[in-house]
Design an enzyme around this catalytic site. Sequence first.
Site, mmCIF file in Angstrom:
data_model
loop_
_atom_site.group_PDB
_atom_site.id
_atom_site.type_symbol
_atom_site.label_atom_id
_atom_site.label_comp_id
_atom_site.label_asym_id
_atom_site.label_seq_id
_atom_site.Cartn_x
_atom_site.Cartn_y
_atom_site.Cartn_z
ATOM 1 C CB ALA A 114 32.800 32.211 41.426
ATOM 2 N N GLY A 150 32.137 36.376 37.625
ATOM 3 C CA GLY A 150 31.044 36.733 36.989
ATOM 4 C C GLY A 150 30.064 37.248 37.470
ATOM 5 C CB THR A 199 28.825 34.186 41.373
ATOM 6 O OG1 THR A 199 29.006 33.111 40.403
ATOM 7 C CG2 THR A 199 28.973 33.680 42.744
ATOM 8 C CE LYS A 223 19.780 31.002 28.237
ATOM 9 N NZ LYS A 223 20.358 31.918 27.201
ATOM 10 C CG ASP A 279 15.857 27.769 30.319
ATOM 11 O OD1 ASP A 279 15.749 28.576 30.969
ATOM 12 O OD2 ASP A 279 15.515 27.271 29.102
ATOM 13 C CG HIS A 280 16.968 32.059 34.179
ATOM 14 N ND1 HIS A 280 17.786 32.049 33.103
ATOM 15 C CD2 HIS A 280 16.470 32.968 34.176
ATOM 16 C CE1 HIS A 280 17.455 33.262 32.378
ATOM 17 N NE2 HIS A 280 16.402 33.683 33.081
ATOM 18 C CG HIS A 289 14.894 31.279 28.111
ATOM 19 N ND1 HIS A 289 15.493 30.516 29.078
ATOM 20 C CD2 HIS A 289 15.518 32.351 28.160
ATOM 21 C CE1 HIS A 289 16.544 31.166 29.535
ATOM 22 N NE2 HIS A 289 16.687 32.432 28.999
#
Length: 516
Positions: free
Chosen positions: A33, A35, A38, A175, A204-205, A267
């Site tokens: 968190a 990083g 977050t 990922k 995968d955003h 992606h």
Amino acid sequence: MAIPEVKAAPAAPVKTQKPERKPDPCIVVIFGASGDLTKRKLLPALYHLEQAGLLPKEISVVGVARRPLEATFAPDMKEGIIAGGGVDEKEAALAPFIEHVQYHAMNFDDDAGYAGLNELLSSIDKKNGTKGNRLFYLATAPEYFADIINALGKHEMNKPAKDKPGSWVRTIVEKPFGHDLESARKLNDDVNKVFDEDQVFRIDHYLGKETVQNILVFRFANGIFENVWNRNYIDHVEITAAESIGIEGRGPFYETAGALRDVVQNHVMELLSFVAMEPPVSFEASAVRAEKVKVWKSIQPIHPADTVRGQYGPSTVDGKQVVGYRQEDRVHPRSQTETYAALRLEIENWRWAGVPFYIRAGKRMAKRVTEITITFKQPPLSIFKDAEGKGAEGIRSNVVSMRIQPDEGITLRFGAKLPGPNMSISPVNMNFSYAESFGASSANGYERLLLDAMLGDATLFAHRDGVEATWALITPILEDWAKNPIKDLPNYPAGTWGPPASDAMLKADGRKWRKL
């Protein structure tokens, strides 16, 4: 000559659609968190859900990392929500939300730390009524994934509490999920020894973006498109994922990744599956995933001759001198890591046989854009001419272009008669803009994915079968590239569209990349 544009009329205001049910009360536990993810993405996304009334009132967030940030974590997350989420600091709901944000400092290999975390979560259950429900989010470096998963199993935090009927435990894994087929299989095995597959949400955003989800709506909810979405009418498909920035100080990470691992394997392959999949029998997770895996398994092995790799060199971009990849911080001066990758592939099934798919991804390119381009075949006989008097060779093909980012929207290019006495054809664009039709949004793509994970809906998450299927395609390319280093790197200047070999690959087929 610029192509004239016809804009789609803005729709009437659309209210945000409410899900059929709210998530259960729960604790979102974020490992790693401290990083950037977050603060910039996850907490703003959770608060956007709170603003929309989509979260239960019994929601708590616990950040977990090694540094002692107990006194500063919650205020820092508040700052991230305001700065990254477009939120007014005086908004009434913000302070109560931040009151439910806590921090737990521990090393990821520390047994005592996990025991303390378990106690903290139990105390939050009693205080806030979160009913034993846990969503563990692994936002750490990949080398910690297995250790954290194993420790959660060792401390029996991977299963719902027996004294809390109906409670659940799930985990989201960021990922990269492995760095080749062998490592992905091992990680899948390690995870599934502790968590059942229906508890695992590999994120995968890109799949949280409205424009990506809209690919399925565009295809399967509009009868005028799906009928021509096949080899009889489509000439070829292009997928571009371009970044104008460099590696942004992430030298050690990028040296072990490269464009093929970092973007194409996940992606771009996800985008390709949405474009190429057959209609699922429903929008349930298992049905959608099954059709995606069929696409990946139908892709023929990609020959090295159908691949291109590149690395950006120093150049002047927007009047500023930028360094090449090999001059970036903590990058080997003779690095062979690719910052650009392009592939030509074919899907061997009845819908797509003979239709080439061209995909490319890169850093330090001419502009930031992710776009899918569907180019249709020309009519079998052209009876018209373009403005310059040319026949079929001068008339541009019909194109559907789906812009994922930025300026999200869809463009349809078709031919129209030029005003005047002659029957001459000119291309025109019909444009649909998300922002103009539905209003600008501060959402970052994680909102939908976090909400779905709390609801237990895995439709937009990767299954282990899909992860391994895409790695099975990419790993042989990585192995070939490792055995055959390129001597002329860097081979494209920063601020351009990649190496000349990429253009040559399409030229050999009588085609060229769409100008973006």
